[in-house]
Motif scaffolding. Structure first.
Motif, PDB file in Angstrom:
ATOM      1  N   ALA A  62      65.782 144.837 136.625  1.00 15.59           N
ATOM      2  CA  ALA A  62      65.733 143.554 137.327  1.00 15.59           C
ATOM      3  C   ALA A  62      66.400 142.467 136.492  1.00 15.59           C
ATOM      4  O   ALA A  62      67.185 141.655 137.004  1.00 15.59           O
ATOM      5  CB  ALA A  62      64.284 143.192 137.630  1.00 15.59           C
ATOM      6  N   PHE A  63      66.113 142.436 135.194  1.00 14.80           N
ATOM      7  CA  PHE A  63      66.731 141.449 134.310  1.00 14.80           C
ATOM      8  C   PHE A  63      68.239 141.669 134.198  1.00 14.80           C
ATOM      9  O   PHE A  63      69.007 140.721 134.013  1.00 14.80           O
ATOM     10  CB  PHE A  63      66.092 141.507 132.923  1.00 14.80           C
ATOM     11  N   LEU A  64      68.667 142.914 134.309  1.00 16.24           N
ATOM     12  CA  LEU A  64      70.095 143.233 134.236  1.00 16.24           C
ATOM     13  C   LEU A  64      70.866 142.570 135.371  1.00 16.24           C
ATOM     14  O   LEU A  64      71.957 142.024 135.165  1.00 16.24           O
ATOM     15  CB  LEU A  64      70.269 144.753 134.278  1.00 16.24           C
ATOM     16  N   ASN A  97      76.144 136.543 131.684  1.00 15.75           N
ATOM     17  CA  ASN A  97      75.786 136.874 130.302  1.00 15.75           C
ATOM     18  C   ASN A  97      76.073 138.363 130.106  1.00 15.75           C
ATOM     19  O   ASN A  97      75.171 139.201 130.063  1.00 15.75           O
ATOM     20  CB  ASN A  97      74.307 136.555 130.060  1.00 15.75           C
ATOM     21  N   LEU A  98      77.337 138.688 129.968  1.00 19.09           N
ATOM     22  CA  LEU A  98      77.771 140.088 129.970  1.00 19.09           C
ATOM     23  C   LEU A  98      77.333 140.842 128.715  1.00 19.09           C
ATOM     24  O   LEU A  98      77.056 142.046 128.775  1.00 19.09           O
ATOM     25  CB  LEU A  98      79.295 140.149 130.135  1.00 19.09           C
ATOM     26  N   GLN A  99      77.288 140.124 127.560  1.00 16.93           N
ATOM     27  CA  GLN A  99      76.874 140.789 126.323  1.00 16.93           C
ATOM     28  C   GLN A  99      75.427 141.259 126.420  1.00 16.93           C
ATOM     29  O   GLN A  99      75.095 142.400 126.089  1.00 16.93           O
ATOM     30  CB  GLN A  99      77.032 139.816 125.134  1.00 16.93           C
ATOM     31  N   PHE A 100      74.554 140.385 126.904  1.00 18.20           N
ATOM     32  CA  PHE A 100      73.153 140.749 127.048  1.00 18.20           C
ATOM     33  C   PHE A 100      72.976 141.838 128.114  1.00 18.20           C
ATOM     34  O   PHE A 100      72.159 142.745 127.962  1.00 18.20           O
ATOM     35  CB  PHE A 100      72.327 139.512 127.405  1.00 18.20           C
ATOM     36  N   ALA A 101      73.775 141.745 129.161  1.00 19.38           N
ATOM     37  CA  ALA A 101      73.718 142.771 130.215  1.00 19.38           C
ATOM     38  C   ALA A 101      74.117 144.127 129.658  1.00 19.38           C
ATOM     39  O   ALA A 101      73.507 145.159 130.000  1.00 19.38           O
ATOM     40  CB  ALA A 101      74.642 142.381 131.369  1.00 19.38           C
ATOM     41  N   TRP A 102      75.117 144.139 128.780  1.00 18.83           N
ATOM     42  CA  TRP A 102      75.549 145.406 128.165  1.00 18.83           C
ATOM     43  C   TRP A 102      74.439 145.982 127.294  1.00 18.83           C
ATOM     44  O   TRP A 102      74.182 147.193 127.301  1.00 18.83           O
ATOM     45  CB  TRP A 102      76.804 145.167 127.334  1.00 18.83           C
ATOM     46  N   GLU A 103      73.751 145.116 126.518  1.00 21.57           N
ATOM     47  CA  GLU A 103      72.665 145.583 125.656  1.00 21.57           C
ATOM     48  C   GLU A 103      71.529 146.167 126.493  1.00 21.57           C
ATOM     49  O   GLU A 103      70.943 147.206 126.123  1.00 21.57           O
ATOM     50  CB  GLU A 103      72.153 144.431 124.796  1.00 21.57           C
ATOM     51  N   LEU A 104      71.195 145.498 127.601  1.00 22.85           N
ATOM     52  CA  LEU A 104      70.155 146.027 128.476  1.00 22.85           C
ATOM     53  C   LEU A 104      70.549 147.385 129.054  1.00 22.85           C
ATOM     54  O   LEU A 104      69.744 148.325 129.080  1.00 22.85           O
ATOM     55  CB  LEU A 104      69.885 145.040 129.622  1.00 22.85           C
ATOM     56  N   SER A 105      71.791 147.492 129.504  1.00 18.02           N
ATOM     57  CA  SER A 105      72.267 148.760 130.078  1.00 18.02           C
ATOM     58  C   SER A 105      72.194 149.886 129.057  1.00 18.02           C
ATOM     59  O   SER A 105      71.773 151.016 129.366  1.00 18.02           O
ATOM     60  CB  SER A 105      73.705 148.613 130.587  1.00 18.02           C
ATOM     61  N   ALA A 106      72.610 149.596 127.838  1.00 14.90           N
ATOM     62  CA  ALA A 106      72.593 150.618 126.786  1.00 14.90           C
ATOM     63  C   ALA A 106      71.166 151.079 126.491  1.00 14.90           C
ATOM     64  O   ALA A 106      70.899 152.280 126.342  1.00 14.90           O
ATOM     65  CB  ALA A 106      73.251 150.070 125.522  1.00 14.90           C
ATOM     66  N   ALA A 143      64.863 138.331 127.154  1.00 13.24           N
ATOM     67  CA  ALA A 143      65.149 137.950 128.536  1.00 13.24           C
ATOM     68  C   ALA A 143      64.214 136.840 129.001  1.00 13.24           C
ATOM     69  O   ALA A 143      64.626 135.899 129.702  1.00 13.24           O
ATOM     70  CB  ALA A 143      65.016 139.165 129.446  1.00 13.24           C
ATOM     71  N   GLN A 144      62.955 136.917 128.594  1.00 10.79           N
ATOM     72  CA  GLN A 144      62.012 135.866 128.952  1.00 10.79           C
ATOM     73  C   GLN A 144      62.379 134.551 128.282  1.00 10.79           C
ATOM     74  O   GLN A 144      62.227 133.477 128.872  1.00 10.79           O
ATOM     75  CB  GLN A 144      60.589 136.289 128.570  1.00 10.79           C
ATOM     76  N   GLN A 145      62.873 134.626 127.056  1.00 10.89           N
ATOM     77  CA  GLN A 145      63.310 133.411 126.371  1.00 10.89           C
ATOM     78  C   GLN A 145      64.531 132.783 127.064  1.00 10.89           C
ATOM     79  O   GLN A 145      64.749 131.579 126.998  1.00 10.89           O
ATOM     80  CB  GLN A 145      63.655 133.722 124.897  1.00 10.89           C
ATOM     81  N   LEU A 146      65.318 133.634 127.731  1.00  8.50           N
ATOM     82  CA  LEU A 146      66.480 133.136 128.491  1.00  8.50           C
ATOM     83  C   LEU A 146      66.080 132.683 129.894  1.00  8.50           C
ATOM     84  O   LEU A 146      66.951 132.453 130.741  1.00  8.50           O
ATOM     85  CB  LEU A 146      67.542 134.247 128.593  1.00  8.50           C
ATOM     86  N   HIS A 147      64.755 132.590 130.118  1.00  7.36           N
ATOM     87  CA  HIS A 147      64.210 132.143 131.411  1.00  7.36           C
ATOM     88  C   HIS A 147      64.515 133.141 132.523  1.00  7.36           C
ATOM     89  O   HIS A 147      64.663 132.747 133.681  1.00  7.36           O
ATOM     90  CB  HIS A 147      64.734 130.752 131.796  1.00  7.36           C
ATOM     91  N   TYR A 148      64.580 134.412 132.152  1.00  4.55           N
ATOM     92  CA  TYR A 148      64.728 135.445 133.172  1.00  4.55           C
ATOM     93  C   TYR A 148      63.332 135.890 133.631  1.00  4.55           C
ATOM     94  O   TYR A 148      62.990 137.053 133.621  1.00  4.55           O
ATOM     95  CB  TYR A 148      65.485 136.653 132.614  1.00  4.55           C
ATOM     96  N   ASP A 149      62.538 134.920 134.029  1.00  2.37           N
ATOM     97  CA  ASP A 149      61.196 135.259 134.482  1.00  2.37           C
ATOM     98  C   ASP A 149      61.200 135.500 135.990  1.00  2.37           C
ATOM     99  O   ASP A 149      62.223 135.401 136.655  1.00  2.37           O
ATOM    100  CB  ASP A 149      60.202 134.156 134.118  1.00  2.37           C
ATOM    101  N   SER A 150      60.046 135.820 136.559  1.00  4.51           N
ATOM    102  CA  SER A 150      59.955 136.178 137.985  1.00  4.51           C
ATOM    103  C   SER A 150      60.362 135.024 138.883  1.00  4.51           C
ATOM    104  O   SER A 150      61.063 135.210 139.886  1.00  4.51           O
ATOM    105  CB  SER A 150      58.526 136.623 138.319  1.00  4.51           C
TER     106      SER A 150
END
Length: 534
Positions: free
Chosen positions: A88-90, A98-107, A145-152
């Motif tokens: 969901a965060f991805l 935020n492609l760098q963070f998305a890549w880290e999540l995917s990995a 992700a929560q620190q980046l405000h990726y909350d619900s």
């Protein structure tokens, strides 16, 4: 007698009260009942437990989960929960660019999935030691992700915005599709335009065709003979009209008794006469007239022609502007104001000598003998038609504006609709009831387009209200130009109607129904080959 001394007296026996014995017996009985009830409850509780256990087993089997995953200390379940949240965060990360963070999540998602896959292959649960690193790394990313405000809350807001954007795109695409589909349906294919030009040229340069038509005196007699089967078609499409005539002729038991009355406009009159003079149709009689010869069709008599003189009406239908500055594309089709389309309301005037006719649209194919239609009893009604109210959207309220008091007071909103395209008209009853006058009344009341907006069917429903006799549905099968039709209905149908935008002579025609129409076109005809009609 002397009494014995106290030392020599017998001891007195003390009686136990009856109350004591009763109490003791009651206690024993009560204890026995309690023990018995406990013994009875044990198997029932066991059965309840076994039922719950069986149901639990079924749930586990249905969800494809293991006992290890149900454990409160399950590492597998913890990893699965982390993966679901990370996915969901991805999505949010990608939308935020935020492609760098998305890549880290995917990995990290891939790493966790590999651990779960390996455990499933070896069929042993994951241990805390081998999954500790993956759980910790994923937890760090989720915290980030929560620190980046990726909350619900943020996720919901962004997804709502995304859905709204997609809905706007879909509405725009739907509107464009409708517009282009309407344009495609209204276009005249180059091949048909070519055919009209070549036939017109042939008519004026080939005097034999004109002489042949004049010498056929039997045609004039048949046109007024009420013992024959009279059909009428009003069209400017030569090839479509030819299919109607040809299919009727080939499926008629007595084609020599069939008479077709065709009415077209001046542009196509010569071409239409040329085509039906140079081709024979199994002995069927064909007469071609042009609408411009009907002098009584003028603005003083015909409300539609009178309305065309109004600048607001012309703007509404031809310029695409109206009171709301946005006329729907389907309302902008000038064919709905074409007199060829409205001529169906003037059939007694067009054919004053006839008593009964069958009206056919130019987008139908006849595949049964229609002679029985002329012996049908309409029970004093004017119009014989197939009803279309098997679905609720084919009732009167679909076509008419029931917020208008005139409509609301005179017509039942749940009255059954019917179809134009194959209609039996009793012209004697039509003249007696002045049906054309009824049509004029409602057409004049709709000058501001508040009763209905589109087409000839709504005024037809008003004009023939209470004057329509339902026919057997097999006489007229609709829908071949816009939807899927039951093959059994097609097989048993007498008249197949390609109503809708997907006409069989257009590129947008429905491919699976085109062979039904193609069967009655002679693609080997020299003129059709010259114009590349295929």
């Amino acid at each position: 007698m002397r009494r014995r001394g106290s030392d020599f007296r017998r001891p007195v026996r003390r009686r136990i009260p009856n109350v004591f014995w009763l109490t003791l017996c009651g206690s024993v009985i009560l204890l026995f009942i309690v023990l018995l009830s406990r013994e009875n409850q044990r198997p029932s509780s066991r059965s309840v437990y076994s039922k719950r256990f069986n149901r639990h087993e079924k749930v586990i089997e249905g969800l494809n989960i293991t006992e290890e995953m149900l454990s409160p200390d399950s590492v597998t379940r913890q990893l699965n929960d982390q993966i679901s949240l990370a996915k969901a965060f991805l999505v949010i990360a990608k939308e935020s660019n935020n492609l760098q963070f998305a890549w880290e999540l995917s990995a990290q998602i891939r790493n966790s999935q590999i651990l779960l896959s390996n455990a499933a292959l070896r069929r042993t649960p994951l241990t805390t030691s081998e999954s500790e690193t993956a759980i910790r790394d994923m937890a760090l990313l989720l915290f980030q992700a929560q620190q980046l405000h990726y909350d619900s809350a943020t996720m919901i807001m962004r997804l709502k915005a995304k859905i709204q954007g997609l809905e706007e795109q879909m509405n725009s695409i739907t509107e464009k599709s409708s517009k282009y589909g309407q344009i495609a349906a209204e276009e005249v294919p180059k091949s048909l335009y070519c055919l009209g030009v070549r036939l017109t040229s042939e008519w004026f340069k080939n005097s034999n065709l004109q002489r042949k038509l004049k010498e056929n005196r039997q045609t004039a007699l048949k046109l007024k003979d009420n013992s024959l089967y009279h059909f009428c078609v009003f069209s400017d499409n030569i090839l479509a009209t030819s299919v109607v005539v040809n299919s009727t002729a080939l499926n008629s038991k007595n084609p020599e008794k069939v008479v077709f009355h065709l009415v077209t406009d001046e542009v196509n009159h010569a071409a239409m006469r040329a085509w039906f003079t140079m081709n024979s149709f199994a002995g069927v009689t064909v007469d071609v007239q042009k609408i411009e010869d009907f002098s009584w069709l003028n603005a003083s008599y015909v409300p539609v022609l009178k309305q065309l003189q109004d600048s607001d009406t012309r703007s509404y239908y031809f310029s695409g502007s109206g009171g709301d500055n946005r006329t729907p594309i389907k309302f902008r089709n000038p064919k709905y104001l074409s007199m060829l389309n409205h001529l169906r309301f003037y059939i007694p005037e067009v054919f004053p000598a006839l008593k009964k006719v069958v009206f056919l649209d130019d987008d139908v194919v006849v595949q049964k003998d229609l002679s029985d239609l002329f012996s049908l009893d309409l029970n004093g009604n004017v119009n014989g038609a197939v009803e279309t109210c098997m679905e609720t959207f084919h009732r009167y309220h679909k076509y008419l504006n029931y917020s208008h008091p005139l409509i609301r007071e005179h017509f039942d909103p749940d009255a059954c609709g019917w179809a134009f395209g194959m209609n039996v008209f009793d012209l004697v009853e039509w003249r007696r009831r002045n049906v054309t006058g009824i049509y004029h009344y409602w057409q004049e009341k709709n000058v501001d387009r508040t009763l209905w907006k589109l087409g000839t069917l709504p005024p037809g429903l008003l004009t023939f209200y209470g004057l329509t006799e339902p026919l057997n549905p097999s006489w007229h099968v609709l829908g071949l130009g816009y939807t899927n039709v039951d093959p059994k209905l097609i097989e048993t149908g007498a008249v197949l109607h390609f109503n809708g935008n997907s006409k069989p002579w257009l590129k947008i025609g429905m491919e699976k129904y085109k062979p039904i129409w193609d069967k009655y076109v002679d693609y080997g005809h020299p003129l059709l080959q010259q114009c590349n009609v295929h």
